[in-house]
Scaffold this motif. Sequence first.
Motif, PDB file in Angstrom:
ATOM      1  N   LEU A 119       0.862  -1.175   0.000  1.00 19.36           N
ATOM      2  CA  LEU A 119       0.000   0.000   0.000  1.00 19.36           C
ATOM      3  C   LEU A 119       0.902   1.228   0.000  1.00 19.36           C
ATOM      4  N   LEU A 120       0.870   1.959  -1.094  1.00 17.37           N
ATOM      5  CA  LEU A 120       1.669   3.178  -1.206  1.00 17.37           C
ATOM      6  C   LEU A 120       0.818   4.342  -0.708  1.00 17.37           C
ATOM      7  N   ASN A 121       1.191   4.880   0.436  1.00 14.72           N
ATOM      8  CA  ASN A 121       0.410   5.929   1.087  1.00 14.72           C
ATOM      9  C   ASN A 121       0.747   7.279   0.457  1.00 14.72           C
ATOM     10  N   GLY A 122      -0.123   7.715  -0.466  1.00 14.69           N
ATOM     11  CA  GLY A 122       0.090   8.983  -1.146  1.00 14.69           C
ATOM     12  C   GLY A 122      -0.870   9.116  -2.317  1.00 14.69           C
ATOM     13  N   LYS A 123      -0.722  10.182  -3.067  1.00  8.54           N
ATOM     14  CA  LYS A 123      -1.551  10.409  -4.256  1.00  8.54           C
ATOM     15  C   LYS A 123      -0.862   9.771  -5.472  1.00  8.54           C
ATOM     16  N   PRO A 124      -1.641   9.399  -6.493  1.00  9.97           N
ATOM     17  CA  PRO A 124      -1.048   8.757  -7.681  1.00  9.97           C
ATOM     18  C   PRO A 124       0.112   9.530  -8.287  1.00  9.97           C
ATOM     19  N   ASP A 125       0.019  10.892  -8.283  1.00 10.70           N
ATOM     20  CA  ASP A 125       1.101  11.671  -8.902  1.00 10.70           C
ATOM     21  C   ASP A 125       2.366  11.729  -8.037  1.00 10.70           C
ATOM     22  N   GLU A 126       2.289  11.153  -6.828  1.00  9.38           N
ATOM     23  CA  GLU A 126       3.467  11.115  -5.960  1.00  9.38           C
ATOM     24  C   GLU A 126       4.205   9.771  -6.072  1.00  9.38           C
ATOM     25  N   VAL A 127       3.645   8.867  -6.876  1.00  6.31           N
ATOM     26  CA  VAL A 127       4.219   7.526  -7.020  1.00  6.31           C
ATOM     27  C   VAL A 127       4.783   7.371  -8.429  1.00  6.31           C
ATOM     28  N   SER A 128       6.080   7.168  -8.547  1.00  7.01           N
ATOM     29  CA  SER A 128       6.720   7.067  -9.852  1.00  7.01           C
ATOM     30  C   SER A 128       6.566   5.663 -10.446  1.00  7.01           C
ATOM     31  N   LYS A 129       6.736   5.579 -11.759  1.00  7.56           N
ATOM     32  CA  LYS A 129       6.664   4.283 -12.458  1.00  7.56           C
ATOM     33  C   LYS A 129       7.802   3.370 -12.003  1.00  7.56           C
ATOM     34  N   GLU A 130       8.920   3.957 -11.647  1.00 12.70           N
ATOM     35  CA  GLU A 130      10.060   3.173 -11.163  1.00 12.70           C
ATOM     36  C   GLU A 130       9.663   2.346  -9.936  1.00 12.70           C
ATOM     37  N   ILE A 131       8.847   2.936  -9.075  1.00 16.28           N
ATOM     38  CA  ILE A 131       8.400   2.256  -7.849  1.00 16.28           C
ATOM     39  C   ILE A 131       7.393   1.168  -8.182  1.00 16.28           C
ATOM     40  N   THR A 132       6.391   1.493  -8.991  1.00 15.83           N
ATOM     41  CA  THR A 132       5.340   0.518  -9.301  1.00 15.83           C
ATOM     42  C   THR A 132       5.871  -0.648 -10.131  1.00 15.83           C
ATOM     43  N   ASP A 133       6.897  -0.403 -10.940  1.00 12.73           N
ATOM     44  CA  ASP A 133       7.499  -1.488 -11.731  1.00 12.73           C
ATOM     45  C   ASP A 133       8.152  -2.525 -10.823  1.00 12.73           C
ATOM     46  N   VAL A 134       8.704  -2.077  -9.708  1.00 15.22           N
ATOM     47  CA  VAL A 134       9.364  -2.992  -8.770  1.00 15.22           C
ATOM     48  C   VAL A 134       8.329  -3.727  -7.923  1.00 15.22           C
ATOM     49  N   LEU A 135       7.336  -2.991  -7.422  1.00 22.19           N
ATOM     50  CA  LEU A 135       6.381  -3.571  -6.477  1.00 22.19           C
ATOM     51  C   LEU A 135       5.319  -4.429  -7.156  1.00 22.19           C
ATOM     52  N   LYS A 136       4.845  -3.988  -8.306  1.00 25.88           N
ATOM     53  CA  LYS A 136       3.866  -4.729  -9.122  1.00 25.88           C
ATOM     54  C   LYS A 136       2.518  -4.928  -8.407  1.00 25.88           C
ATOM     55  N   ASN A 137       2.498  -5.693  -7.325  1.00 27.04           N
ATOM     56  CA  ASN A 137       1.230  -5.968  -6.643  1.00 27.04           C
ATOM     57  C   ASN A 137       0.997  -4.894  -5.581  1.00 27.04           C
TER      58      ASN A 137
END
Length: 222
Positions: A119-137
């Motif tokens: 669970l990434l605690n923040g707004k969508p524009d605060e989360v980079s693609k680099e982070i979501t590519d690693v975490l995936k789920n």
Amino acid sequence: HIREVDAILYVLRAFKNPDIINTLTTQAGQQEINPLKEKEILDVELILKDLETVNKRIENLVGDIKVGKKDAIKEVEVLKKAQNFLQQQKILIEQEFTQDEAGILKNFQLLTFKPRLYLLNGKPDEVSKEITDVLKNYVVMDIASELESEGLSKQERTELGMPELSGLDILIKKSYELLGLITFLTTGPDETRAWTIRKGDTAPVAGAAIHSDFQNKFVKAE
């Protein structure tokens, strides 16, 4: 009690509000917003705990191995395989195990062998693609905004220009998917109720979620 859970949720800071103190700092001592670094810290904590469990179990089986107990020999083989991954700081749920090996490991409720959701605690524009590519789920949720909108109906959320589903609704759905769960409903003149079962359960097994008699004395489902 974390060993008793079916899945683990990592809550990682992604929001950049400088007014909220952050314990994560750089080598220069400055506050740092780095969800991936937070994940690594949590991973290491759980890995160390699992290593402690695995090492202790291997020690306890020494006597059984000396007398040639086959079950103990097989168990130690699997535990040493897990031990090797843990010593390399690898999460067990991400490694390859046969069905038999997985069955043995599940007996120990190892923390890194449980499925996980981020669970990434923040707004969508605060989360980079680099982070979501690693975490995936993962799920992105601004917990502060969710707290403010708690209790609003779907209609009220829509009227205020918010998504119909709350972040908590999405989190629950993601958790069900992660654990392979679904919901089925029963309805009658007095009430409608929701029951949780595993995806693919047969009607008799689903009935057991309500009462064991519905499985033991099952005739048919309509």
